[in-house]
Design an enzyme around this catalytic site. Structure first.
Site, PDB file in Angstrom:
ATOM      1  N   GLU A   1       5.738 -36.088  40.173  1.00 41.81           N
ATOM      2  CA  GLU A   1       4.853 -36.198  41.337  1.00 41.81           C
ATOM      3  C   GLU A   1       3.518 -35.619  40.920  1.00 41.81           C
ATOM      4  O   GLU A   1       3.400 -34.404  40.739  1.00 41.81           O
ATOM      5  CB  GLU A   1       5.414 -35.364  42.508  1.00 41.81           C
ATOM      6  CG  GLU A   1       6.694 -35.880  43.083  1.00 41.81           C
ATOM      7  CD  GLU A   1       6.489 -37.134  43.904  1.00 41.81           C
ATOM      8  OE1 GLU A   1       5.340 -37.441  44.273  1.00 41.81           O
ATOM      9  OE2 GLU A   1       7.483 -37.811  44.167  1.00 41.81           O
TER      10      GLU A   1
ATOM     11  N   CYS B   1      -2.076 -32.491  47.597  1.00 38.56           N
ATOM     12  CA  CYS B   1      -2.093 -33.620  46.650  1.00 38.56           C
ATOM     13  C   CYS B   1      -2.565 -34.880  47.355  1.00 38.56           C
ATOM     14  O   CYS B   1      -3.172 -35.752  46.750  1.00 38.56           O
ATOM     15  CB  CYS B   1      -0.712 -33.825  46.046  1.00 38.56           C
ATOM     16  SG  CYS B   1       0.573 -33.928  47.281  1.00 38.56           S
TER      17      CYS B   1
ATOM     18  N   GLU C   1      -9.777 -35.950  40.653  1.00 40.76           N
ATOM     19  CA  GLU C   1      -9.294 -35.108  41.751  1.00 40.76           C
ATOM     20  C   GLU C   1     -10.193 -33.868  41.877  1.00 40.76           C
ATOM     21  O   GLU C   1     -10.358 -33.112  40.918  1.00 40.76           O
ATOM     22  CB  GLU C   1      -7.860 -34.688  41.419  1.00 40.76           C
ATOM     23  CG  GLU C   1      -7.130 -34.086  42.574  1.00 40.76           C
ATOM     24  CD  GLU C   1      -5.674 -33.750  42.212  1.00 40.76           C
ATOM     25  OE1 GLU C   1      -5.448 -33.217  41.117  1.00 40.76           O
ATOM     26  OE2 GLU C   1      -4.796 -34.020  43.040  1.00 40.76           O
TER      27      GLU C   1
HETATM   28  P1  NAD Z   1      -0.316 -27.811  37.056  1.00 41.61           P
HETATM   29  O1  NAD Z   1      -0.013 -29.147  36.497  1.00 41.61           O
HETATM   30  O2  NAD Z   1      -1.333 -26.986  36.362  1.00 41.61           O
HETATM   31  O3  NAD Z   1       1.001 -26.893  37.100  1.00 41.61           O
HETATM   32  C1  NAD Z   1       2.151 -27.315  37.802  1.00 41.61           C
HETATM   33  C2  NAD Z   1       3.354 -26.529  37.277  1.00 41.61           C
HETATM   34  O4  NAD Z   1       3.602 -26.916  35.922  1.00 41.61           O
HETATM   35  C3  NAD Z   1       3.138 -25.011  37.242  1.00 41.61           C
HETATM   36  O5  NAD Z   1       4.349 -24.388  37.614  1.00 41.61           O
HETATM   37  C4  NAD Z   1       2.824 -24.744  35.787  1.00 41.61           C
HETATM   38  O6  NAD Z   1       3.111 -23.443  35.353  1.00 41.61           O
HETATM   39  C5  NAD Z   1       3.699 -25.753  35.096  1.00 41.61           C
HETATM   40  N1  NAD Z   1       3.284 -26.146  33.746  1.00 41.61           N
HETATM   41  C6  NAD Z   1       2.045 -26.092  33.197  1.00 41.61           C
HETATM   42  N2  NAD Z   1       2.076 -26.568  31.932  1.00 41.61           N
HETATM   43  C7  NAD Z   1       3.362 -26.929  31.679  1.00 41.61           C
HETATM   44  C8  NAD Z   1       4.021 -27.504  30.555  1.00 41.61           C
HETATM   45  N3  NAD Z   1       3.366 -27.803  29.438  1.00 41.61           N
HETATM   46  N4  NAD Z   1       5.348 -27.754  30.647  1.00 41.61           N
HETATM   47  C9  NAD Z   1       6.028 -27.483  31.793  1.00 41.61           C
HETATM   48  N5  NAD Z   1       5.445 -26.932  32.887  1.00 41.61           N
HETATM   49  C10 NAD Z   1       4.131 -26.667  32.837  1.00 41.61           C
HETATM   50  O7  NAD Z   1      -0.710 -28.032  38.581  1.00 41.61           O
HETATM   51  P2  NAD Z   1      -1.220 -26.967  39.633  1.00 41.61           P
HETATM   52  O8  NAD Z   1      -2.634 -26.621  39.332  1.00 41.61           O
HETATM   53  O9  NAD Z   1      -0.226 -25.893  39.786  1.00 41.61           O
HETATM   54  O10 NAD Z   1      -1.168 -27.849  40.996  1.00 41.61           O
HETATM   55  C11 NAD Z   1      -2.156 -28.711  41.388  1.00 41.61           C
HETATM   56  C12 NAD Z   1      -1.830 -30.133  40.999  1.00 41.61           C
HETATM   57  O11 NAD Z   1      -0.579 -30.524  41.556  1.00 41.61           O
HETATM   58  C13 NAD Z   1      -2.833 -31.129  41.542  1.00 41.61           C
HETATM   59  O12 NAD Z   1      -3.119 -32.093  40.561  1.00 41.61           O
HETATM   60  C14 NAD Z   1      -2.096 -31.766  42.714  1.00 41.61           C
HETATM   61  O13 NAD Z   1      -2.540 -33.045  43.082  1.00 41.61           O
HETATM   62  C15 NAD Z   1      -0.713 -31.802  42.180  1.00 41.61           C
HETATM   63  N6  NAD Z   1       0.244 -31.949  43.291  1.00 41.61           N
HETATM   64  C16 NAD Z   1       0.953 -33.121  43.417  1.00 41.61           C
HETATM   65  C17 NAD Z   1       1.827 -33.294  44.491  1.00 41.61           C
HETATM   66  C18 NAD Z   1       2.652 -34.545  44.667  1.00 41.61           C
HETATM   67  O14 NAD Z   1       3.638 -34.505  45.404  1.00 41.61           O
HETATM   68  N7  NAD Z   1       2.315 -35.666  44.038  1.00 41.61           N
HETATM   69  C19 NAD Z   1       1.978 -32.257  45.416  1.00 41.61           C
HETATM   70  C20 NAD Z   1       1.232 -31.095  45.257  1.00 41.61           C
HETATM   71  C21 NAD Z   1       0.378 -30.934  44.174  1.00 41.61           C
END
Ligand code: NAD
Length: 480
Positions: A231, A265, A362
């Site tokens: 997602e 999101c 975004e």
């Molecule tokens: P992010 O991608 O930086 O991090 C998300 C999660 O992934 C965190 O727990 C992080 O520690 C982990 N992570 C980071 N690098 C990783 C790796 N290499 N391997 C495994 N895990 C890793 O996102 P964020 O800044 O926490 O959240 C914001 C983003 O999330 C925005 O782009 C937003 O649109 C998206 N989002 C999507 C939805 C949806 O349902 N489509 C919902 C909410 C947020």
């Protein structure tokens, strides 16, 4: 991979440290995976009815702690208290929903090949699911994975965001009644997330986060050949037709752009307004925005809290700054708010161009960039012009226009006259670069189930299509 031994959890409204918590080591994860496997073996044998009862109990325990959760989430994440309190209610509802539909989704009977045979499709759990979530809705996005995964009979190891681990830690403390180790958490940043999804004990990953991280997660899952539900981010369009009450559409638009300071999101991030109502729309939006209260998210009069961190705020500043440099007009906002905390004032821009970053990437901040369009076709074409496809919003009273938008907009959800309303019973997820797979609804349960086909012939007899093949047999006449 950077190794850290602790996480400093910061209150984004004050920039002060709330707590320092230890990050999980490889040994912690090995131990968690072992406990999870034992719990999984026990849980898969628990009847559907008993599983449902235990998940309902968990839902009601979460509801009973709603105020406590909302306080923790407000401090670590910065959303206004009321929004966090709502979030706990949605989390509980999600557990209740999956507790029930899982009892009704254990398989089906397809028509067998021959009438005396029985064909069964059995839905089985996958095993140990790694759930990796972001900070903007820390419990809800976890629930969208954990509830169906557990209801389907899996065990879960959850990794909350490094920004918001505290509410998750409290949930794990509250899990009683479930087999020991069925729902656990590990803590840390991306390095811990990567370690989790590379762990040989993990059978599937359910991830919510940015497109950039989603690509990395998908790559590891592909290498390991484990299932990945992704997602990812969005850049949702919001189309306003000229047959609506502009005042209401403007209020809906501002809410969809500024909810959780634009860090949803499915935040609306691009506004396409019919030319003949554009001035009225901008004026109505400005007057609504100027009445919003930015401030302490614990204060019940606050509409908009801080952004999650300095990096998030700088990104918003970059998008708005670049748009202004390239000729966009600032109607209101466009600057930081307050002395402390990562606040940014809700902002309206006009005269934006499709090529500007604020219309392509975004932004994740409270920004309403407005584009005037001459027709619905033009609005839809522009709505579809970015590589994201998470959600889309339309305001119109005209049923033909509703149907046209429903058919032609490429997005996982199209909201008409009711922005951003999620429904546990309907699938949620992205088309195009916004993700792979779906959460919520029946699809959200199937994401955590394996399908096993069992083919039973009660008669033990030789089939006529086995060897030896007869001379002169026509290929088209054979049964298989
Ligand atoms: P992010 O991608 O930086 O991090 C998300 C999660 O992934 C965190 O727990 C992080 O520690 C982990 N992570 C980071 N690098 C990783 C790796 N290499 N391997 C495994 N895990 C890793 O996102 P964020 O800044 O926490 O959240 C914001 C983003 O999330 C925005 O782009 C937003 O649109 C998206 N989002 C999507 C939805 C949806 O349902 N489509 C919902 C909410 C947020």
């Amino acid at each position: 991979m950077t190794e850290t031994s602790s996480l400093n959890v910061i209150n984004p409204a004050t920039e002060e440290s709330i707590e320092e918590i230890g990050t999980s080591s490889r040994e912690d994860l090995d131990e968690a995976a072992k406990r999870a496997r034992r719990a999984f073996e026990e849980w898969r044998g628990v009847s559907g009815l008993e599983r449902a009862e235990l998940l309902h109990e968990l839902a009601s325990s979460l509801r009973g702690h709603a105020v406590e959760f909302a306080e923790i989430m407000t401090k670590e994440g910065g959303k206004p208290f009321i929004e966090n309190h709502d979030e706990v209610g949605w989390v509980a509802a999600c557990f209740d929903y999956y507790a029930e539909i899982a009892r009704d989704s254990v398989g089906y009977l397809p028509a067998p090949i021959e009438s005396q045979q029985l064909a069964l499709v059995i839905k089985e759990p996958i095993g140990l699911v790694a759930c990796i979530v972001p900070w903007n809705y820390p419990l809800l996005l976890a629930a969208w994975k954990v509830a169906p995964a557990l209801a389907a009979g899996n065990a879960v190891i959850l990794k909350p965001s490094e920004e918001t681990p505290l509410a998750t830690r409290r949930v794990v403390e509250l899990v009683e009644g479930l087999p020991n180790g069925l729902l656990q958490a590990v803590y840390g940043a991306g390095d811990v997330g990567e370690m989790l999804l590379k762990h040989p004990g993990v059978d599937m990953v359910a991830f919510t986060g940015s497109q950039e991280t989603g690509r990395k997660v998908g790559k590891v899952a592909a290498e390991r050949l484990i299932r990945a539900n992704l997602e990812l981010g969005g850049k949702d369009p919001f189309i306003i037709c000229d047959d609506v009450d502009v005042e209401i559409a403007a209020q809906g638009a501002v809410w969809a752009a500024c909810l959780n300071a634009g860090q949803v999101c499915t935040s609306a991030e691009r506004f396409y307004v019919m030319h003949n109502i554009a001035d009225e729309f901008v004026e109505a939006s400005k007057s609504y925005v100027d009445d919003l209260n930015v401030g302490d998210p614990m204060d019940e009069a606050t509409d908009i809290g801080p952004l999650i961190n300095e990096g998030g705020r700088e990104k918003v500043e970059r998008h708005v700054g670049e748009a202004l440099e390239k000729g966009a007009r600032l109607i209101t906002g466009g600057e930081r708010w307050g002395e402390r905390g990562f606040f940014y004032k809700p902002t309206i821009l006009t005269g934006v161009e499709p090529s500007m970053t604020v219309m392509r990437d975004e932004t994740f901040g409270p920004v309403v960039p407005v584009v005037e369009v001459g027709s619905l076709d033009e609005a839809i074409e522009q709505a579809n012009s970015v590589p994201y496809g998470l959600g889309a919003n339309v305001y119109t009273r005209d049923f033909e226009k509703m149907l046209k938008c429903m058919r032609e907009i490429r997005a996982g959800t199209v909201w008409i006259n009711d922005p951003l309303t999620d429904n546990d019973a309907a699938p949620f997820g992205g088309q195009k670069g916004s993700g792979i797979g779906r959460e919520l609804g029946r699809e959200g349960l199937e994401a955590f189930q394996e399908s096993k086909h069992v083919h039973i012939d009660p008669k033990v007899e030789k089939k006529e299509w086995w060897y030896p093949y007869g001379p002169g047999e026509e290929p088209g006449q054979r049964t298989v």
